[in-house]
Design a protein around this motif. Sequence first.
Motif, PDB file in Angstrom:
ATOM      1  N   MET A   6      -6.823  74.074  42.394  1.00  0.00           N
ATOM      2  CA  MET A   6      -8.416  73.352  41.939  1.00  0.00           C
ATOM      3  C   MET A   6      -9.456  74.170  42.070  1.00  0.00           C
ATOM      4  O   MET A   6      -8.732  75.202  42.738  1.00  0.00           O
ATOM      5  N   PRO A   7     -10.300  73.779  41.841  1.00  0.00           N
ATOM      6  CA  PRO A   7     -11.850  74.932  42.058  1.00  0.00           C
ATOM      7  C   PRO A   7     -12.592  74.007  43.047  1.00  0.00           C
ATOM      8  O   PRO A   7     -11.698  72.638  43.149  1.00  0.00           O
ATOM      9  N   GLN A  62     -12.677  76.382  57.960  1.00  0.00           N
ATOM     10  CA  GLN A  62     -14.105  75.706  57.468  1.00  0.00           C
ATOM     11  C   GLN A  62     -14.063  76.966  55.455  1.00  0.00           C
ATOM     12  O   GLN A  62     -12.995  77.279  55.518  1.00  0.00           O
ATOM     13  N   LEU A  63     -13.905  75.633  54.412  1.00  0.00           N
ATOM     14  CA  LEU A  63     -14.244  76.075  53.015  1.00  0.00           C
ATOM     15  C   LEU A  63     -15.039  76.292  52.453  1.00  0.00           C
ATOM     16  O   LEU A  63     -16.017  75.004  52.580  1.00  0.00           O
ATOM     17  N   ALA A  64     -15.977  76.808  51.609  1.00  0.00           N
ATOM     18  CA  ALA A  64     -16.776  76.661  50.909  1.00  0.00           C
ATOM     19  C   ALA A  64     -17.302  77.669  49.737  1.00  0.00           C
ATOM     20  O   ALA A  64     -15.562  77.419  48.970  1.00  0.00           O
ATOM     21  N   TRP A  65     -17.990  77.250  48.908  1.00  0.00           N
ATOM     22  CA  TRP A  65     -18.331  77.389  47.449  1.00  0.00           C
ATOM     23  C   TRP A  65     -18.674  78.717  47.492  1.00  0.00           C
ATOM     24  O   TRP A  65     -19.705  79.076  48.319  1.00  0.00           O
ATOM     25  N   PRO A  66     -18.174  79.299  46.308  1.00  0.00           N
ATOM     26  CA  PRO A  66     -17.060  79.059  44.880  1.00  0.00           C
ATOM     27  C   PRO A  66     -15.774  79.471  45.831  1.00  0.00           C
ATOM     28  O   PRO A  66     -15.563  80.552  46.587  1.00  0.00           O
ATOM     29  N   ALA A  67     -14.777  79.053  45.394  1.00  0.00           N
ATOM     30  CA  ALA A  67     -13.522  79.558  46.022  1.00  0.00           C
ATOM     31  C   ALA A  67     -12.471  78.621  44.766  1.00  0.00           C
ATOM     32  O   ALA A  67     -12.318  77.109  44.381  1.00  0.00           O
ATOM     33  N   GLN A  68     -11.147  78.775  44.853  1.00  0.00           N
ATOM     34  CA  GLN A  68     -10.420  78.536  44.318  1.00  0.00           C
ATOM     35  C   GLN A  68      -8.499  78.292  45.161  1.00  0.00           C
ATOM     36  O   GLN A  68      -8.270  79.318  46.112  1.00  0.00           O
ATOM     37  N   ILE A  69      -8.229  76.775  45.336  1.00  0.00           N
ATOM     38  CA  ILE A  69      -7.643  76.338  46.474  1.00  0.00           C
ATOM     39  C   ILE A  69      -6.070  76.064  45.761  1.00  0.00           C
ATOM     40  O   ILE A  69      -6.589  75.611  44.099  1.00  0.00           O
ATOM     41  N   VAL A  70      -4.970  75.688  46.191  1.00  0.00           N
ATOM     42  CA  VAL A  70      -3.995  75.294  46.020  1.00  0.00           C
ATOM     43  C   VAL A  70      -3.420  74.647  46.883  1.00  0.00           C
ATOM     44  O   VAL A  70      -3.778  74.267  48.205  1.00  0.00           O
ATOM     45  N   VAL A  71      -3.345  73.315  46.391  1.00  0.00           N
ATOM     46  CA  VAL A  71      -2.494  72.295  47.017  1.00  0.00           C
ATOM     47  C   VAL A  71      -1.470  71.827  47.328  1.00  0.00           C
ATOM     48  O   VAL A  71      -0.464  72.437  45.722  1.00  0.00           O
ATOM     49  N   GLU A  72      -0.446  72.022  48.460  1.00  0.00           N
ATOM     50  CA  GLU A  72       0.705  72.450  48.378  1.00  0.00           C
ATOM     51  C   GLU A  72       1.557  70.701  48.765  1.00  0.00           C
ATOM     52  O   GLU A  72       1.119  70.997  49.922  1.00  0.00           O
ATOM     53  N   ILE A  89      -3.320  72.553  52.354  1.00  0.00           N
ATOM     54  CA  ILE A  89      -4.560  73.268  51.230  1.00  0.00           C
ATOM     55  C   ILE A  89      -4.880  74.417  51.487  1.00  0.00           C
ATOM     56  O   ILE A  89      -5.118  75.164  52.667  1.00  0.00           O
ATOM     57  N   VAL A  90      -4.511  75.170  50.794  1.00  0.00           N
ATOM     58  CA  VAL A  90      -4.348  77.445  51.245  1.00  0.00           C
ATOM     59  C   VAL A  90      -5.226  78.142  50.041  1.00  0.00           C
ATOM     60  O   VAL A  90      -5.714  77.431  48.965  1.00  0.00           O
ATOM     61  N   ALA A  91      -5.298  78.814  50.382  1.00  0.00           N
ATOM     62  CA  ALA A  91      -6.094  79.710  49.408  1.00  0.00           C
ATOM     63  C   ALA A  91      -5.577  80.330  47.712  1.00  0.00           C
ATOM     64  O   ALA A  91      -4.785  80.449  48.549  1.00  0.00           O
TER      65      ALA A  91
END
Length: 139
Positions: A6-7, A62-72, A89-91
Amino acid sequence: MARVPMPVRWGDLDAFNHVNNATFLVYAQEARLAWLADVDGIWFDETMMPVVAAAQINFRRQLAWPAQIVVELVAKRVGTSSLTIAHRIVAANDDDCVYADGEVVMVWVDPASGRSVPLPEAIRAACQSPVESGATTSK
């Protein structure tokens, strides 16, 4: 059980310009719903439905925008009427870049009485086989 890409959305940011802490639970929720949508068989009806009984999260970076993540998602414990789902929740491009991890306990209940009911067989079966959810669905 599942890897859900997810983005990160611009609206996920808080006043400090990083993803708001509560949004990490939303990411985990969206991944669980994507996984549930792919479950073969009946996992809810007028006599049973899942509710979240507990949620726990560890913020790793920390997580910023823009990014694409994967939830396992991984089935950590399959009980009589509950399921503990661990989430990470990973890159999207680096599984070693962990933004958060934790777990959620889901309990299946009778909506009329509010009492727990046995875990649906469809859920038990789904916990046994890995599923890619979202844009990369495969069984």
